[in-house]
Design a protein around this motif. Structure first.
Motif, PDB file in Angstrom:
ATOM      1  N   SER A   1      24.941-124.928  -1.542  1.00 57.21           N
ATOM      2  CA  SER A   1      24.060-124.245  -2.099  1.00 57.21           C
ATOM      3  C   SER A   1      23.556-123.056  -1.557  1.00 57.21           C
ATOM      4  O   SER A   1      22.699-122.796  -2.713  1.00 57.21           O
ATOM      5  CB  SER A   1      22.653-125.014  -1.208  1.00 57.21           C
ATOM      6  OG  SER A   1      23.789-125.105   0.298  1.00 57.21           O
ATOM      7  N   GLN A   2      24.232-122.539  -1.012  1.00 52.42           N
ATOM      8  CA  GLN A   2      24.537-120.549  -0.805  1.00 52.42           C
ATOM      9  C   GLN A   2      24.495-119.878  -2.651  1.00 52.42           C
ATOM     10  O   GLN A   2      24.748-118.939  -3.161  1.00 52.42           O
ATOM     11  CB  GLN A   2      24.991-120.210   0.220  1.00 52.42           C
ATOM     12  CG  GLN A   2      23.970-120.621   1.766  1.00 52.42           C
ATOM     13  CD  GLN A   2      25.129-120.014   3.205  1.00 52.42           C
ATOM     14  OE1 GLN A   2      26.748-120.296   2.790  1.00 52.42           O
ATOM     15  NE2 GLN A   2      24.523-119.560   3.904  1.00 52.42           N
ATOM     16  N   LEU A   3      26.255-120.801  -2.618  1.00 54.92           N
ATOM     17  CA  LEU A   3      26.956-120.499  -3.453  1.00 54.92           C
ATOM     18  C   LEU A   3      25.043-120.094  -5.266  1.00 54.92           C
ATOM     19  O   LEU A   3      25.224-119.559  -6.057  1.00 54.92           O
ATOM     20  CB  LEU A   3      28.318-121.021  -4.424  1.00 54.92           C
ATOM     21  CG  LEU A   3      28.381-121.099  -5.440  1.00 54.92           C
ATOM     22  CD1 LEU A   3      30.461-120.181  -4.668  1.00 54.92           C
ATOM     23  CD2 LEU A   3      28.462-121.538  -7.046  1.00 54.92           C
ATOM     24  N   VAL A   4      24.964-121.456  -5.370  1.00 57.18           N
ATOM     25  CA  VAL A   4      24.000-121.423  -6.301  1.00 57.18           C
ATOM     26  C   VAL A   4      22.921-120.597  -6.313  1.00 57.18           C
ATOM     27  O   VAL A   4      22.795-120.065  -7.675  1.00 57.18           O
ATOM     28  CB  VAL A   4      23.369-123.195  -6.835  1.00 57.18           C
ATOM     29  CG1 VAL A   4      22.446-123.547  -7.036  1.00 57.18           C
ATOM     30  CG2 VAL A   4      24.294-123.975  -6.538  1.00 57.18           C
ATOM     31  N   ASP A   5      22.433-120.446  -4.971  1.00 56.64           N
ATOM     32  CA  ASP A   5      21.382-119.690  -4.663  1.00 56.64           C
ATOM     33  C   ASP A   5      21.964-117.845  -5.049  1.00 56.64           C
ATOM     34  O   ASP A   5      21.161-117.309  -5.785  1.00 56.64           O
ATOM     35  CB  ASP A   5      20.969-119.515  -3.260  1.00 56.64           C
ATOM     36  CG  ASP A   5      19.492-118.641  -3.140  1.00 56.64           C
ATOM     37  OD1 ASP A   5      18.515-118.494  -4.211  1.00 56.64           O
ATOM     38  OD2 ASP A   5      19.544-118.340  -2.405  1.00 56.64           O
ATOM     39  N   GLU A   6      22.668-117.955  -4.764  1.00 54.00           N
ATOM     40  CA  GLU A   6      23.721-116.684  -4.978  1.00 54.00           C
ATOM     41  C   GLU A   6      23.416-115.787  -6.026  1.00 54.00           C
ATOM     42  O   GLU A   6      23.317-114.976  -6.640  1.00 54.00           O
ATOM     43  CB  GLU A   6      24.888-116.301  -4.049  1.00 54.00           C
ATOM     44  CG  GLU A   6      25.781-115.012  -4.238  1.00 54.00           C
ATOM     45  CD  GLU A   6      24.920-113.512  -3.697  1.00 54.00           C
ATOM     46  OE1 GLU A   6      24.681-112.552  -4.251  1.00 54.00           O
ATOM     47  OE2 GLU A   6      24.014-114.219  -2.711  1.00 54.00           O
ATOM     48  N   VAL A   7      24.343-117.007  -7.462  1.00 53.22           N
ATOM     49  CA  VAL A   7      24.683-117.106  -8.071  1.00 53.22           C
ATOM     50  C   VAL A   7      23.834-116.416  -9.539  1.00 53.22           C
ATOM     51  O   VAL A   7      23.030-116.220 -10.315  1.00 53.22           O
ATOM     52  CB  VAL A   7      25.408-117.934  -9.393  1.00 53.22           C
ATOM     53  CG1 VAL A   7      27.309-117.788  -8.565  1.00 53.22           C
ATOM     54  CG2 VAL A   7      24.914-119.604  -9.396  1.00 53.22           C
ATOM     55  N   TYR A   8      22.666-117.140  -8.661  1.00 54.67           N
ATOM     56  CA  TYR A   8      20.594-116.848 -10.053  1.00 54.67           C
ATOM     57  C   TYR A   8      20.265-116.018  -9.207  1.00 54.67           C
ATOM     58  O   TYR A   8      19.601-115.355 -10.570  1.00 54.67           O
ATOM     59  CB  TYR A   8      19.461-118.317  -8.984  1.00 54.67           C
ATOM     60  CG  TYR A   8      20.334-119.080 -10.255  1.00 54.67           C
ATOM     61  CD1 TYR A   8      18.936-119.669 -11.047  1.00 54.67           C
ATOM     62  CD2 TYR A   8      21.108-120.623  -9.767  1.00 54.67           C
ATOM     63  CE1 TYR A   8      19.366-121.193 -12.287  1.00 54.67           C
ATOM     64  CE2 TYR A   8      21.944-121.807 -11.224  1.00 54.67           C
ATOM     65  CZ  TYR A   8      20.071-121.708 -12.477  1.00 54.67           C
ATOM     66  OH  TYR A   8      20.554-122.661 -12.887  1.00 54.67           O
ATOM     67  N   LEU A   9      20.521-115.438  -8.021  1.00 55.14           N
ATOM     68  CA  LEU A   9      19.806-114.272  -7.513  1.00 55.14           C
ATOM     69  C   LEU A   9      20.800-112.988  -8.580  1.00 55.14           C
ATOM     70  O   LEU A   9      19.570-111.909  -8.637  1.00 55.14           O
ATOM     71  CB  LEU A   9      20.008-113.903  -6.207  1.00 55.14           C
ATOM     72  CG  LEU A   9      19.179-114.070  -5.178  1.00 55.14           C
ATOM     73  CD1 LEU A   9      19.880-114.510  -3.871  1.00 55.14           C
ATOM     74  CD2 LEU A   9      17.063-114.089  -5.486  1.00 55.14           C
ATOM     75  N   ARG A  10      22.095-112.974  -8.424  1.00 56.43           N
ATOM     76  CA  ARG A  10      23.081-112.250  -9.174  1.00 56.43           C
ATOM     77  C   ARG A  10      21.961-111.862 -11.037  1.00 56.43           C
ATOM     78  O   ARG A  10      22.309-111.085 -11.106  1.00 56.43           O
ATOM     79  CB  ARG A  10      24.286-112.088  -8.970  1.00 56.43           C
ATOM     80  CG  ARG A  10      24.639-111.911  -7.635  1.00 56.43           C
ATOM     81  CD  ARG A  10      26.479-112.417  -7.570  1.00 56.43           C
ATOM     82  NE  ARG A  10      27.025-112.016  -6.394  1.00 56.43           N
ATOM     83  CZ  ARG A  10      27.859-111.762  -5.957  1.00 56.43           C
ATOM     84  NH1 ARG A  10      28.978-111.814  -7.201  1.00 56.43           N
ATOM     85  NH2 ARG A  10      28.365-111.629  -4.356  1.00 56.43           N
TER      86      ARG A  10
END
Length: 182
Positions: free
Chosen positions: A131-140
């Motif tokens: 879930s952190q990976l999902v959040d991070e790619v969206y933030l980027r």
């Protein structure tokens, strides 16, 4: 109507079978994020997904991923540029290490007992759960999934589930979330 053909940049929520799935579900329930999902990944097109796994984030054919419970398709108004950026950023994170300590950090934040050194250590390791990976790619890609004051990465699969399946949120719920996440 269920989405059967996601667009690149969409994320999916899935269940995990076995003891790992039960442990993740129990942990999510303990922090108030109970949901029928325990895993998330990003669709990057061409029949491939990027997902965080204990051996490191991997790029795999969608057929090898857990069966999808729900896609994010149609939930966010993503531009073509944002979708391409999400794909690129997800691919760039392949190989990123995984850490179960991140679950502990998120739980401590929920109960407002997370020492700053734990938060900083987890942030500095560069490890990511799914879930952190999902959040991070969206933030980027310039897409902020959460606006409740949480720190980037303080996201469980249950949080993503709630994002896609919102219930009526009271001001008390918002206040509690802000207290938990700063």
């Amino acid at each position: 109507m269920a989405v059967t053909t996601p667009l690149p940049g969409d994320f999916a929520l899935t269940r995990i079978e076995g003891i790992t799935g039960r442990l993740v579900a129990a942990g999510q329930a303990l922090v108030g994020d109970a949901a029928p999902v325990q895993h998330a990944f990003v669709y990057v097109g061409m029949g491939k997904v990027v997902q965080a796994m204990p051996g490191g984030a991997e790029l795999i054919p969608i057929e090898e991923a857990s069966p999808v419970v729900q896609w994010s398709s149609g939930k966010f108004d993503l531009t073509g540029d944002q979708r391409r950026k999400i794909e690129q950023e997800a691919a760039a994170l392949v190989g990123t290490p995984y850490s179960f300590l991140d679950y502990v950090s998120i739980a401590l934040a929920h109960y407002r007992i997370r020492p700053v050194w734990v938060r900083d250590f987890v942030a500095d390791t560069g490890h990511m759960i799914c879930s952190q990976l999902v959040d991070e790619v969206y933030l980027r890609a310039g897409v902020h999934l959460f606006d409740d004051g949480r720190l980037p990465g303080d996201v469980t699969p249950g949080d993503l589930w709630k994002l896609l399946n919102p219930r009526r949120v009271t001001s008390t719920d918002r206040d509690l979330r802000r207290l938990a996440y700063g």
